[in-house]
Structures are given as structure tokens and as C-alpha cells.
Design an enzyme around this catalytic site. Structure first.
Site, PDB file in Angstrom:
ATOM      1  N   ASP A  60      78.079 -58.888   3.682  1.00 52.44           N
ATOM      2  CA  ASP A  60      76.538 -57.669   2.805  1.00 52.44           C
ATOM      3  C   ASP A  60      76.309 -58.312   1.887  1.00 52.44           C
ATOM      4  O   ASP A  60      76.571 -57.889   0.821  1.00 52.44           O
ATOM      5  CB  ASP A  60      77.717 -56.506   2.592  1.00 52.44           C
ATOM      6  CG  ASP A  60      77.082 -54.992   2.147  1.00 52.44           C
ATOM      7  OD1 ASP A  60      75.573 -55.372   2.512  1.00 52.44           O
ATOM      8  OD2 ASP A  60      77.649 -54.315   2.185  1.00 52.44           O
ATOM      9  N   LYS A  62      72.846 -57.461   0.728  1.00 51.53           N
ATOM     10  CA  LYS A  62      72.061 -56.369   0.914  1.00 51.53           C
ATOM     11  C   LYS A  62      70.785 -58.126   0.249  1.00 51.53           C
ATOM     12  O   LYS A  62      70.029 -57.641  -0.746  1.00 51.53           O
ATOM     13  CB  LYS A  62      72.065 -55.535  -0.070  1.00 51.53           C
ATOM     14  CG  LYS A  62      73.210 -54.303   0.342  1.00 51.53           C
ATOM     15  CD  LYS A  62      73.274 -53.496  -0.531  1.00 51.53           C
ATOM     16  CE  LYS A  62      74.464 -52.396  -0.025  1.00 51.53           C
ATOM     17  NZ  LYS A  62      75.713 -53.167   0.149  1.00 51.53           N
ATOM     18  N   ASP A  65      64.503 -60.369  -1.197  1.00 51.12           N
ATOM     19  CA  ASP A  65      63.767 -61.974  -1.653  1.00 51.12           C
ATOM     20  C   ASP A  65      62.775 -61.722  -1.270  1.00 51.12           C
ATOM     21  O   ASP A  65      62.055 -61.803  -0.019  1.00 51.12           O
ATOM     22  CB  ASP A  65      64.767 -63.080  -1.928  1.00 51.12           C
ATOM     23  CG  ASP A  65      64.639 -63.590  -3.258  1.00 51.12           C
ATOM     24  OD1 ASP A  65      63.378 -63.118  -3.752  1.00 51.12           O
ATOM     25  OD2 ASP A  65      65.509 -63.631  -4.289  1.00 51.12           O
TER      26      ASP A  65
END
Ligand code: 3DU
Length: 217
Positions: A60, A62, A65
């Protein structure tokens, strides 16, 4: 990830020995272990490979970019032994696409965050949640992350993505969500952290959640 217990452990402890002890204890009661920044920053990326001995690993991070940086991150995480990576959807189609393509090449999974489970997600994220769910479906990601704290949103997101994509839902236990309600709303797996890893008996805590899930199936 095999769909047996429909429970994913969110292992946000900081100590690698504790992480291994808890993972060993819950083996068989969870289908996957979700590892994120707290454990990896405290104990190093190699913890992913160690925990992969006990269950599938969802990283995880997240990821949020530009496409090139997203690919570099996902490569490192898959190389470390993760089976799946969680990425943010709000960065848009190209940032997501590069992760999904890489996962497909490597036979791994990408789960896309739609709307998060905490109260602040209502400030900005919820408005984008349905669009993100549609984008995840268009790009054929493996699944989405949707909030167990709002089962009605899980239902909405399920309508958008259909049955091809999986839903994994954090927010059960410490954040107030119910495993049974979230499963009934259409999620495939509930993600539970503190309620299990802060318990005196993590195996029993996990087993109790699995029986709650079984009761409503
Ligand atoms: O609240 P718990 O201790 O059960 O942990 C939930 C985990 O899921 C934790 O790792 C958190 O970072 C993650 N998560 C959410 O809680 C909510 C989201 O929308 C996405 C991930």
C-alpha cells in the site's frame, strides 16, 4: 489472490519481528497481508519478501506520481516480492496505465484508490471517486479500494465497475466500519488493521471477523 477468507490484514506495526510473529499467527485466516509505509520505512523493503512466506502481499504505497516515476516505484515493489500494489487514481489515466501494464507483464495486480475511508475524504476525493472507478474499469486494473466506512459508496462503485474488478475495503474495526455490512454492500475483501494487530490474540481477532463474514454469505 485467492478468495477464501475474504480478509486482508493491514499490518501497520513498526517492528519486523512483531510483523513476522503476527503474520505467522494469522496464516490461514487472511488471504493477504497489506504492508505500507509505516512498516517498510521502519524495517526496510526486504520485509515484503519475508512476509510473502505467510500470505500474498499487497504493497500500500498509494503511488501518485508521473508515469515514469510510478513505473520505477512499482518495479521496485514487485521485485521485492509484492503480489499487488495500491496506486492512487486521482493522478489520471497515464499514471495509472503504466502501472497496470507493468503488473500485467509480471502477472501481478494493481488496486486503485477511489475514495478513502476517513472523514476528510469528503472534502475533495468523493467527488472524483466515481470517475476514478470508471477509469480503473476502463484500464482493466485488478480492482479498486473503496471505503468500508461508507457501504453505500461501495454499492455505487460496484455498479460502476461491474463484476470484472475486485473491491477491497479498509475502514473495518478501528475506523467504525462493519465487515458484514461491507461484504453485503458488494466488497470482495475487507481490510482490517488495528482490530487485529493490536489485539492480545490476533489469530482469534482474525477468526472472529472471518466468521462474521461467513455468516452473511
Ligand atoms: O484502520 P485500520 O487500523 O484497520 O487500518 C486500515 C488500513 O488501511 C491502514 O493501513 C490505512 O492506511 C489503510 N487505508 C485506509 O484506512 C483507508 C483508505 O481509504 C485506504 C487505505
Amino acid at each position: 489472490m485467492e478468495k477464501n477468507t475474504r480478509l486482508i490484514l493491514a499490518l501497520d506495526v513498526l517492528d519486523s519481528d512483531e510483523a513476522i510473529r503476527i503474520s505467522e499467527a494469522v496464516t490461514g485466516h487472511v488471504d493477504a497481508i497489506k504492508v505500507g509505509y509505516p512498516l517498510v520505512l521502519a524495517s526496510g523493503l526486504q520485509i515484503i519478501g519475508k512476509l510473502a512466506e505467510y500470505a500474498s502481499i499487497i504493497a500500500d504505497f498509494k503511488v501518485a506520481d508521473i508515469p515514469n516515476t510510478n513505473r520505477l516505484i512499482c518495479e521496485q515493489v514487485f521485485d521485492a516480492g509484492a503480489d499487488a500494489v495500491i496506486v492512487q487514481g486521482f493522478t489520471g489515466h497515464d499514471s495509472l496505465e503504466i502501472c497496470v501494464d507493468l503488473a500485467r507483464e509480471r502477472n501481478k495486480d494493481i488496486f486503485v484508490v477511489t475514495e478513502m475511508s476517513h472523514p476528510g475524504a469528503l472534502d475533495l476525493m468523493q467527488d472524483a471517486g466515481e470517475k476514478i472507478a470508471r477509469m480503473a474499469a476502463d484500464q482493466k486494473a485488478s480492482g479498486v479500494v473503496a471505503p468500508a466506512t461508507r457501504p453505500e459508496r461501495v454499492k455505487e462503485i460496484r455498479k460502476i465497475i461491474g463484476n470484472e474488478l475486485a473491491i477491497i475495503s479498509p475502514g473495518v474495526g478501528a475506523q467504525g466500519g462493519s465487515a458484514a455490512d461491507t461484504i453485503m454492500a458488494g466488497t470482495d475483501w475487507v481490510i482490517v488493521g488495528r482490530k487485529i494487530y493490536q489485539s492480545d490474540d490476533p489469530a482469534k481477532a482474525a477468526k472472529d471477523i472471518v466468521s462474521e463474514i461467513k455468516d452473511v454469505l
